[in-house]
Design a protein around this motif. Structure first.
Motif, mmCIF file in Angstrom:
data_model
loop_
_atom_site.group_PDB
_atom_site.id
_atom_site.type_symbol
_atom_site.label_atom_id
_atom_site.label_comp_id
_atom_site.label_asym_id
_atom_site.label_seq_id
_atom_site.Cartn_x
_atom_site.Cartn_y
_atom_site.Cartn_z
ATOM 1 N N THR A 12 11.743 4.099 -1.415
ATOM 2 C CA THR A 12 10.376 3.561 -1.450
ATOM 3 C C THR A 12 10.414 2.038 -1.383
ATOM 4 O O THR A 12 11.259 1.419 -2.023
ATOM 5 N N ARG A 42 -2.030 -3.627 3.532
ATOM 6 C CA ARG A 42 -1.474 -3.105 2.270
ATOM 7 C C ARG A 42 -2.572 -2.501 1.405
ATOM 8 O O ARG A 42 -2.349 -1.508 0.704
ATOM 9 N N MET A 45 -3.178 1.201 1.990
ATOM 10 C CA MET A 45 -2.068 2.152 1.833
ATOM 11 C C MET A 45 -2.147 2.897 0.504
ATOM 12 O O MET A 45 -2.335 2.268 -0.534
ATOM 13 N N SER A 49 3.600 4.893 0.007
ATOM 14 C CA SER A 49 3.462 5.294 1.416
ATOM 15 C C SER A 49 4.243 4.367 2.351
ATOM 16 O O SER A 49 4.010 4.369 3.550
ATOM 17 N N ALA A 50 5.158 3.559 1.791
ATOM 18 C CA ALA A 50 6.057 2.766 2.641
ATOM 19 C C ALA A 50 7.485 3.080 2.258
ATOM 20 O O ALA A 50 7.816 3.122 1.069
ATOM 21 N N VAL A 62 11.703 -0.314 8.332
ATOM 22 C CA VAL A 62 10.501 -0.008 7.559
ATOM 23 C C VAL A 62 9.613 0.963 8.334
ATOM 24 O O VAL A 62 9.593 0.950 9.574
ATOM 25 N N LEU A 64 5.593 2.964 7.386
ATOM 26 C CA LEU A 64 4.581 3.177 6.343
ATOM 27 C C LEU A 64 3.379 3.900 6.932
ATOM 28 O O LEU A 64 3.259 4.055 8.145
ATOM 29 N N LEU A 105 9.018 9.846 5.289
ATOM 30 C CA LEU A 105 7.603 9.441 5.326
ATOM 31 C C LEU A 105 6.693 10.670 5.479
ATOM 32 O O LEU A 105 5.663 10.769 4.798
#
Ligand SMILES: CC(C)(COP(=O)(O)OP(=O)(O)OC[C@H]1O[C@@H](n2cnc3c(N)ncnc32)[C@H](O)[C@@H]1OP(=O)(O)O)[C@@H](O)C(=O)NCCC(=O)NCCS
Length: 399
Positions: A12, A42, A45, A49-50, A62, A64, A105
């Motif tokens: 995460t 951000r 989100m 969720s990243a 990365v 997300l 994810l």
């Protein structure tokens, strides 16, 4: 399938990772995004969720998702996991980082029935069950010679305004537009703040926003001067009625010192039909827009309305992420019932093709001709008739 290099781990993303995430994103896309823009994303989100891919302590990739709301044909709205900010450092490409991040994810998408994304390149996401579901058609309008046909209404009602001073009207018209348009997305307040702040670094060399406002539609555009002739670039046209659409285009085509007007719209847009010379609207590019992956196939298929009755068993494959399965789909009077079944299948295809059919932009018969969907000719005709959408799909905004 690309094996994940043993030295990469997936975890995460925490607050402390964001400087590294910013650098990976900028390196991947070649754009330094303003910090405020990143903060807006951000704020959209959900928790956890990243994910990041790490090589030891170094963050090297990365991916997300954001919490979005997608309109489907018929006007229902589905929660959508909007995948974004997907990048891997050039030093760590093709070692399975994307595949490993995507596996994690999608495990985190929980109750989201559908996931969506925009693709930087068309070859990346089909393997993950995503299919292109809307199309951007780029049009360039030769304004100086454009004339309306005599039967086209001239309803007027358009005002030239400063957009930030008319936010409430813009928001309410956009809201009507997105609930009517498959592919439409709800715009949260923080995103409106960001759009109307109109940062110079977001203008791509153009002017600040100009805005044309009608009770049932609006246009936002920028003017690019300093070229041989001025050019207007429409960034958003949202018209809820054909009258508003015609009124807004009459105002746009009244910009005397602008030689061309450019817009990204959906295929089959009305403008060429309004003009005496339809050739003045040139298509200068066509590209996929929103890509969809169904996570809960029955829920998604039941959410939209359909153009004709249908009774089929779908056999859906999904290689890398292992979704798919066999489903009985029954449509009566526009509404669908869909459930898992063991019955023999009439239609064999993969999840990315189903995503492409869903908003009515692409036809089953085209995929059948390309050997990407197998079914009897009568079933293919029935799929074509059922999956049409009265309102052409269009992605609400990029994310
Ligand atoms: C696209 C990107 C994230 C891929 O990351 P990656 O870690 O190298 O991908 P993986 O190693 O997990 O590759 C998985 C599979 O996808 C394929 N693939 C990955 N990127 C691809 C691309 N750009 N074009 C075609 N195939 C691609 C790989 O060949 C591999 O296929 P295989 O399983 O048959 O061997 C990375 O190249 C990148 O950051 N690009 C720049 C930013 C970008 O375009 N991001 C996507 C935004 S929508």
């Amino acid at each position: 399938m690309t094996p994940v290099a043993p030295d990469l781990t997936i975890r995460t993303a925490g607050d402390a990772d964001w400087p590294a995430i910013g650098l990976i994103g900028a390196t991947g896309f070649g754009i330094w995004r303003p910090e405020e823009r990143v903060q807006v994303w951000r704020s959209m989100m959900p928790p956890d969720s990243a994910v990041v891919a790490c090589d030891g302590d170094e963050v090297v990739g990365v991916a997300l998702f954001m919490d979005l709301q997608l309109t489907v044909p018929g006007g229902a709205v589905l929660p959508m996991a909007g995948v974004s900010f997907v990048a891997v450092l050039p030093t760590h490409r093709r070692r399975g980082a994307l595949t490993a991040m995507f596996t994690e994810l999608h495990r985190r998408m929980g109750d989201y029935p559908v996931a969506g994304l925009e693709a930087s390149e068309a070859e990346i996401y089909g393997r993950f069950g995503y299919g292109p579901a809307t199309v951007w058609e780029r049009q360039s309008v030769e304004r100086e010679r454009a004339r309306f046909r005599p039967e086209v209404p001239d309803p007027g009602g358009v005002r030239v305004v400063r957009p930030a001073e008319h936010r409430a009207q813009l928001e309410s018209i956009y809201e009507r537009w997105r609930l009517h348009t498959p592919g439409g997305l709800h715009t949260p307040e923080r995103l409106w703040d960001e759009i109307l702040t109109d940062r110079p670094e977001s203008r791509a060399g153009g002017s600040a926003f100009f805005c044309l406002l009608h009770p049932d539609g609006f246009v936002m555009y920028r003017v690019h001067t300093g070229e041989r002739k001025d050019r207007a670039e429409v960034t958003k046209l949202a018209a809820v009625t054909p009258q508003a659409y015609a009124a807004l285009w009459r105002a746009l085509l009244g910009l005397d010192l602008v030689a061309t007007i450019e817009i990204e719209t959906h295929p089959g847009a009305l403008l060429p039909y309004l003009l005496t010379d339809a050739r003045l609207v040139r298509v200068t590019g066509v590209e996929d827009g929103l890509w969809l992956r169904m996570l809960d196939i029955p829920a998604v298929l039941q959410a939209r309305t359909y153009g004709a009755d249908l009774s089929v068993v779908l056999d859906i494959s999904d290689g890398v992420l292992g979704g798919g399965g066999r489903f009985a789909l029954q449509v009566r009077d526009g509404r669908a019932r869909c459930e898992p079944t063991d019955a023999p299948a009439d239609v064999h295809t993969d999840l990315s093709v189903l995503g492409s059919l869903y908003l009515g932009t692409h036809r089953a018969s085209t995929f059948a001709a390309a050997n990407r969907l197998r079914a009897d000719p009568g079933v293919i005709r029935a799929l074509d008739a059922a999956f049409v959408s009265d309102v052409p799909a269009q992605l609400g905004y990029g994310f």
